[in-house]
Scaffold this motif. Structure first.
Motif, PDB file in Angstrom:
ATOM      1  N   VAL A  87      12.671   7.545   4.201  1.00 55.84           N
ATOM      2  CA  VAL A  87      11.360   7.979   5.060  1.00 55.84           C
ATOM      3  C   VAL A  87      10.862   7.134   5.842  1.00 55.84           C
ATOM      4  O   VAL A  87      10.717   7.069   7.060  1.00 55.84           O
ATOM      5  CB  VAL A  87      10.540   9.142   4.252  1.00 55.84           C
ATOM      6  CG1 VAL A  87       9.503   9.312   5.119  1.00 55.84           C
ATOM      7  CG2 VAL A  87      11.520  10.271   3.707  1.00 55.84           C
ATOM      8  N   THR A  88      10.399   6.134   5.178  1.00 55.70           N
ATOM      9  CA  THR A  88       9.730   4.953   5.997  1.00 55.70           C
ATOM     10  C   THR A  88      10.647   4.364   7.140  1.00 55.70           C
ATOM     11  O   THR A  88      10.103   4.017   8.035  1.00 55.70           O
ATOM     12  CB  THR A  88       9.196   3.810   5.232  1.00 55.70           C
ATOM     13  OG1 THR A  88       8.317   4.552   3.846  1.00 55.70           O
ATOM     14  CG2 THR A  88       8.358   2.890   5.835  1.00 55.70           C
ATOM     15  N   GLY A  89      11.777   4.137   6.770  1.00 53.10           N
ATOM     16  CA  GLY A  89      12.612   3.461   7.554  1.00 53.10           C
ATOM     17  C   GLY A  89      12.914   4.220   8.774  1.00 53.10           C
ATOM     18  O   GLY A  89      13.089   3.756  10.054  1.00 53.10           O
ATOM     19  N   GLY A  90      12.913   5.696   8.612  1.00 51.09           N
ATOM     20  CA  GLY A  90      13.264   6.678   9.721  1.00 51.09           C
ATOM     21  C   GLY A  90      12.306   6.631  10.707  1.00 51.09           C
ATOM     22  O   GLY A  90      12.274   6.918  11.720  1.00 51.09           O
ATOM     23  N   LEU A  91      10.817   6.628   9.990  1.00 49.52           N
ATOM     24  CA  LEU A  91       9.701   6.718  10.749  1.00 49.52           C
ATOM     25  C   LEU A  91       9.511   5.510  11.696  1.00 49.52           C
ATOM     26  O   LEU A  91       9.112   5.454  12.775  1.00 49.52           O
ATOM     27  CB  LEU A  91       8.412   6.801   9.880  1.00 49.52           C
ATOM     28  CG  LEU A  91       8.114   8.094   9.172  1.00 49.52           C
ATOM     29  CD1 LEU A  91       7.303   7.981   8.285  1.00 49.52           C
ATOM     30  CD2 LEU A  91       7.987   9.260  10.539  1.00 49.52           C
ATOM     31  N   ALA A  92      10.130   4.448  10.943  1.00 47.98           N
ATOM     32  CA  ALA A  92      10.187   3.048  11.969  1.00 47.98           C
ATOM     33  C   ALA A  92      11.064   3.090  13.184  1.00 47.98           C
ATOM     34  O   ALA A  92      10.646   2.865  14.111  1.00 47.98           O
ATOM     35  CB  ALA A  92      10.442   1.829  11.098  1.00 47.98           C
ATOM     36  N   LEU A  93      12.279   3.848  12.926  1.00 49.33           N
ATOM     37  CA  LEU A  93      13.353   3.901  14.055  1.00 49.33           C
ATOM     38  C   LEU A  93      12.760   4.844  14.928  1.00 49.33           C
ATOM     39  O   LEU A  93      13.185   4.820  16.188  1.00 49.33           O
ATOM     40  CB  LEU A  93      14.584   4.501  13.358  1.00 49.33           C
ATOM     41  CG  LEU A  93      15.464   3.570  12.375  1.00 49.33           C
ATOM     42  CD1 LEU A  93      16.668   4.247  11.930  1.00 49.33           C
ATOM     43  CD2 LEU A  93      15.645   2.309  13.286  1.00 49.33           C
ATOM     44  N   ALA A  94      11.926   5.911  14.563  1.00 46.98           N
ATOM     45  CA  ALA A  94      11.138   6.671  15.566  1.00 46.98           C
ATOM     46  C   ALA A  94       9.922   6.020  16.219  1.00 46.98           C
ATOM     47  O   ALA A  94       9.276   6.917  16.719  1.00 46.98           O
ATOM     48  CB  ALA A  94      10.879   8.249  14.736  1.00 46.98           C
ATOM     49  N   LEU A 160       6.640  -4.517  11.042  1.00 50.29           N
ATOM     50  CA  LEU A 160       7.773  -4.134  10.092  1.00 50.29           C
ATOM     51  C   LEU A 160       7.754  -3.342   9.289  1.00 50.29           C
ATOM     52  O   LEU A 160       6.590  -3.326   8.194  1.00 50.29           O
ATOM     53  CB  LEU A 160       8.659  -5.381   9.532  1.00 50.29           C
ATOM     54  CG  LEU A 160       9.140  -6.460  10.752  1.00 50.29           C
ATOM     55  CD1 LEU A 160       9.794  -7.543   9.631  1.00 50.29           C
ATOM     56  CD2 LEU A 160      10.203  -5.518  11.320  1.00 50.29           C
ATOM     57  N   PRO A 161       8.555  -2.283   8.825  1.00 53.52           N
ATOM     58  CA  PRO A 161       8.425  -1.492   7.718  1.00 53.52           C
ATOM     59  C   PRO A 161       8.628  -2.216   6.351  1.00 53.52           C
ATOM     60  O   PRO A 161       9.375  -3.283   6.381  1.00 53.52           O
ATOM     61  CB  PRO A 161       9.798  -0.311   7.887  1.00 53.52           C
ATOM     62  CG  PRO A 161      10.513  -1.064   8.601  1.00 53.52           C
ATOM     63  CD  PRO A 161       9.606  -2.000   9.581  1.00 53.52           C
ATOM     64  N   PHE A 162       7.960  -1.991   5.185  1.00 56.74           N
ATOM     65  CA  PHE A 162       7.979  -2.764   4.184  1.00 56.74           C
ATOM     66  C   PHE A 162       7.575  -3.894   4.274  1.00 56.74           C
ATOM     67  O   PHE A 162       7.732  -4.802   3.167  1.00 56.74           O
ATOM     68  CB  PHE A 162       9.364  -2.894   3.509  1.00 56.74           C
ATOM     69  CG  PHE A 162      10.203  -1.511   3.762  1.00 56.74           C
ATOM     70  CD1 PHE A 162       9.624  -0.329   3.453  1.00 56.74           C
ATOM     71  CD2 PHE A 162      11.338  -1.363   4.736  1.00 56.74           C
ATOM     72  CE1 PHE A 162      10.529   1.070   3.458  1.00 56.74           C
ATOM     73  CE2 PHE A 162      12.048  -0.211   4.802  1.00 56.74           C
ATOM     74  CZ  PHE A 162      11.502   0.977   4.312  1.00 56.74           C
ATOM     75  N   ALA A 163       6.647  -4.480   5.312  1.00 50.15           N
ATOM     76  CA  ALA A 163       6.128  -5.836   5.333  1.00 50.15           C
ATOM     77  C   ALA A 163       5.313  -6.198   4.254  1.00 50.15           C
ATOM     78  O   ALA A 163       4.510  -5.281   3.670  1.00 50.15           O
ATOM     79  CB  ALA A 163       5.242  -5.835   6.664  1.00 50.15           C
ATOM     80  N   PRO A 164       5.353  -7.326   3.511  1.00 46.67           N
ATOM     81  CA  PRO A 164       4.669  -7.827   2.161  1.00 46.67           C
ATOM     82  C   PRO A 164       3.179  -8.034   2.702  1.00 46.67           C
ATOM     83  O   PRO A 164       2.492  -9.067   2.212  1.00 46.67           O
ATOM     84  CB  PRO A 164       5.296  -8.851   1.826  1.00 46.67           C
ATOM     85  CG  PRO A 164       5.819  -9.604   3.094  1.00 46.67           C
ATOM     86  CD  PRO A 164       6.049  -8.577   3.864  1.00 46.67           C
ATOM     87  N   LEU A 165       2.504  -7.209   3.484  1.00 44.61           N
ATOM     88  CA  LEU A 165       1.258  -7.077   3.876  1.00 44.61           C
ATOM     89  C   LEU A 165       0.589  -5.838   3.776  1.00 44.61           C
ATOM     90  O   LEU A 165       0.954  -4.978   4.227  1.00 44.61           O
ATOM     91  CB  LEU A 165       1.019  -7.759   5.289  1.00 44.61           C
ATOM     92  CG  LEU A 165       1.601  -9.090   5.611  1.00 44.61           C
ATOM     93  CD1 LEU A 165       1.717  -9.300   7.158  1.00 44.61           C
ATOM     94  CD2 LEU A 165       0.828 -10.377   5.074  1.00 44.61           C
ATOM     95  N   LEU A 166      -0.837  -5.851   2.967  1.00 43.30           N
ATOM     96  CA  LEU A 166      -1.403  -4.557   2.903  1.00 43.30           C
ATOM     97  C   LEU A 166      -2.304  -4.511   4.128  1.00 43.30           C
ATOM     98  O   LEU A 166      -3.403  -5.360   3.970  1.00 43.30           O
ATOM     99  CB  LEU A 166      -2.155  -4.661   1.630  1.00 43.30           C
ATOM    100  CG  LEU A 166      -3.048  -3.325   1.109  1.00 43.30           C
ATOM    101  CD1 LEU A 166      -1.892  -2.375   0.791  1.00 43.30           C
ATOM    102  CD2 LEU A 166      -3.943  -3.509   0.071  1.00 43.30           C
TER     103      LEU A 166
END
Length: 333
Positions: A87-94, A160-166
């Protein structure tokens, strides 16, 4: 940060994670972790942004699965982890930037809670965390304060999605905590709870949240405008707490003592003859415990003999029959 810290303490207190077959943590293990922390940003700087997102997504998916597995079962956790990442990857593509930011924060928080709990419950000690924090403070000073490594890394992964930054704020500049900062803010209260008790855990959590919040306020007010090495502040705070508690308590509780709810006390009785013989301690008595004979194997967990047998496998099975849920070390007498 307060919510994530409380989530970590609650998860740590209520969930028993399977112990990985890593044996006993030693100082060289901390150095290995530090080497990974130091080399990872340099590697990611050489990769395309898409490849970086894919790598982070796979790592995050695995971390989510083992964090959720004790709650949902292995299959349920795997399905939910894959779904969340997809879902996170899909939202990034959108191009749903805000949704990706929020979901990445949630997934990262859950994964860090799981990793910190696994480390704390599998034998990572307060002293290991103090060494890790001290070394990371030096590295953060060099990589963030005195060079552009972390600036370039943040620019590479930001958005980026899943970036190691909060992500803390979306202001200009945006405020975000690095993965190492977040891990230590969550980890130290857990190892403090195990080693020294509730008061140490609450103090560690409060100081971690206070340090990160203070830096966020400085960014919000414009006092800070560039990258700031948070570990330069947080590292010495963690080291100081460890030194205070170990001086006050004398020693840390073992994982077994923590699970039993026992206080850490300085032992006044001699160690088990079987344990002494298994560890090859000089001066071990010649008459072994009746459960083991010379040539037998013993299973060891947190300094205690939990099983014996004529082979390594049988010693582990004996430990399991006696109710040992974690994976013990085995050694021949």
């Amino acid at each position: 940060m307060a919510a994530i810290t409380l989530l970590g303490l609650g998860y740590f207190a209520r969930v028993r994670m399977p112990r990985p077959p890593v044996g006993k943590y030693e100082p060289p293990d901390v150095l290995v972790v530090m080497a990974v922390v130091m080399l990872a940003p340099l590697l990611y700087l050489e990769l395309p942004r898409t490849a970086v997102a894919v790598v982070f997504g796979l790592v995050l998916c695995a971390a989510l699965q083992f964090t959720l597995a004790p709650l949902l079962g292995g299959l349920g956790a795997a399905l939910l982890a894959v779904l969340a990442v997809a879902v996170t990857g899909g939202l990034a593509l959108a191009d749903r930037t805000l949704a990706v930011l929020v979901l990445t924060d949630v997934l990262l928080a859950v994964a860090v809670v799981g990793v910190a709990t696994m480390w704390a419950q599998s034998g990572f000690k307060s002293v290991h965390t103090a060494w890790f924090a001290g070394l990371l403070a030096v590295y953060d000073l060099l990589a963030t304060g005195l060079s552009s490594v972390m600036d370039r890394f943040a620019a590479q992964v930001m958005g980026l999605p899943f970036a190691p930054l909060l992500a803390v704020t979306r202001g200009d500049p945006p405020v975000a905590l690095g993965l190492g900062d977040l891990l230590l803010i969550v980890l130290f209260p857990l190892v403090a709870a195990k080693a020294y008790g509730r008061a140490a855990a609450l103090l560690a959590g409060a100081l971690g949240v206070l340090a990160s919040s203070a830096i966020s306020v400085l960014f919000a007010t414009g006092t800070l405008t560039g990258a700031f090495p948070l570990m330069v502040v947080l590292g010495p705070v963690i080291v100081a707490q460890h030194l205070y508690w170990v001086r006050r308590a004398g020693r840390e509780r073992t994982t077994a003592e923590w699970r039993a709810g026992a206080l850490a006390t300085v032992p006044v009785t001699a160690a088990s003859p079987v344990l002494l013989a298994a560890l090859g301690t000089p001066g071990a008595p010649g008459d072994l415990d009746e459960r083991a004979r010379p040539g037998d194997w013993v299973a060891l967990l947190d300094g205690e003999v939990v099983g014996t047998g004529p082979s390594a496998g049988s010693a582990r099975k004996d430990a399991a029959r006696r109710g040992t849920g974690a994976v013990p070390l085995v050694r021949q007498v």
